[in-house]
Design a protein around this motif. Structure first.
Motif, PDB file in Angstrom:
ATOM      1  N   ARG A  81       5.243 -10.557   2.515  1.00  0.00           N
ATOM      2  CA  ARG A  81       3.857 -10.851   2.468  1.00  0.00           C
ATOM      3  C   ARG A  81       3.215 -12.190   2.113  1.00  0.00           C
ATOM      4  NH1 ARG A  81      -0.296  -6.726   1.023  1.00  0.00           N
ATOM      5  NH2 ARG A  81       1.394  -5.250   0.634  1.00  0.00           N
ATOM      6  N   HIS A 119       0.501  -0.672   5.707  1.00  0.00           N
ATOM      7  CA  HIS A 119      -0.060  -1.804   5.244  1.00  0.00           C
ATOM      8  C   HIS A 119      -1.505  -1.998   5.930  1.00  0.00           C
ATOM      9  CE1 HIS A 119       3.228  -2.982   2.747  1.00  0.00           C
ATOM     10  NE2 HIS A 119       4.240  -2.822   4.053  1.00  0.00           N
ATOM     11  N   GLY A 168      -2.571 -11.516   2.133  1.00  0.00           N
ATOM     12  CA  GLY A 168      -2.369 -10.022   2.696  1.00  0.00           C
ATOM     13  C   GLY A 168      -1.773 -10.040   4.134  1.00  0.00           C
TER      14      GLY A 168
END
Length: 271
Positions: A269, A72, A187
């Motif tokens: 998330r 990520h 994010g």
């Protein structure tokens, strides 16, 4: 506990067991005292697999941090309730993937602070320790040390690993997690794990044992459904919240556990 941060180190109470030092003992550490070891012995009689739970949960943390950094692209970590330093600290795991990763450790345990600061004196400033109470997330996120280390305009992984069971229901752990998520940019990620059981008697037995051992410095073993609510409104990543040894298992050996109490967690998330 008040919400002041870094107002001078409090004295270390070696007579009253500390959750952080008990966890250190269960992980095989040496930064603990006879009171902590006696409390662990009592806890092991109530929940015989609690050491296995601690070891498996630490492996879960390692896997999650590696995944956050590698898959990520996360370079910033805020580790709530970090506990005493171990050889697989978050900054070491993350920086093994990306050397530019930055970490702020947060804990209100004076032993964790003393050892954490000693360890971090050896690094280049990419990791810091902040003594603070995680029940006051705005105080933490606005602290100058956090602002100097992390850029909150860029994605951050907020870690709540094996700490939310230290927060009592009246302090609303779900609201704490929610407030941190609100302050992070889209994010970002939130990682949680905590002790749970489907069995109300098992929840009550471990909760009572820990509450007595720590002189009230404990929250609750909860139901899985209650922990699901911690990530309400966030985008939970596969495989969802689960027993932590089932969360993206790898070749690292699991420690067998046969208990009604498990470590339950997952990753979400921030949309």
């Amino acid at each position: 506990m008040d919400q002041d941060t870094d107002s001078g180190p409090p004295p270390i109470d070696t007579k009253t067991p500390s959750v952080a030092r008990m966890h250190d003992y269960l992980l095989g550490g040496t930064d603990n005292y006879p009171a902590d070891r006696r409390a662990c012995s009592k806890l092991l009689r109530v929940a015989p697999d609690i050491r296995a739970l601690a070891l498996n949960n630490r492996a879960f943390l390692r896997r999650a941090v590696r995944m956050l950094a590698r898959e990520h692209g996360i370079r910033q970590f805020l580790d709530h309730g970090s506990g005493l330093p171990t050889r697989d600290n978050v900054h070491r795991v993350a920086q093994a993937v990306h050397p530019d990763c930055r970490v702020v450790y947060v804990d209100n345990d004076p032993t964790a602070e003393a050892h954490g600061r000693t360890l971090l004196d050896e690094n280049d400033g990419s990791a810091r320790f902040l003594r603070a109470d995680l029940r006051y997330p705005d105080t933490i996120l606005d602290h100058p040390d956090v602002r100097a280390t992390l850029d909150l305009q860029r994605p951050v992984a907020a870690l709540f690993v094996s700490v939310l069971h230290c927060i009592p229901d009246h302090a609303d752990p779900a609201a704490i997690v929610r407030r941190v998520a609100e302050r992070l940019c889209p994010g970002s990620f939130v990682l949680v794990s905590q002790l749970v059981s489907h069995d109300a008697h098992a929840r009550d037995a471990v909760t009572r044992c820990m509450d007595e051992a720590t002189a009230g410095r404990w929250g609750a073993v909860r139901s899985p459904t209650a922990v699901d609510d911690f990530l309400d409104g966030l985008d939970v990543e596969p495989p969802g919240l689960t027993e932590v040894t089932d969360w993206h298992p790898d070749t690292e050996p699991r420690i067998l556990q046969r208990t009604d109490v498990i470590e339950y967690g997952g990753l979400a998330r921030v949309p």
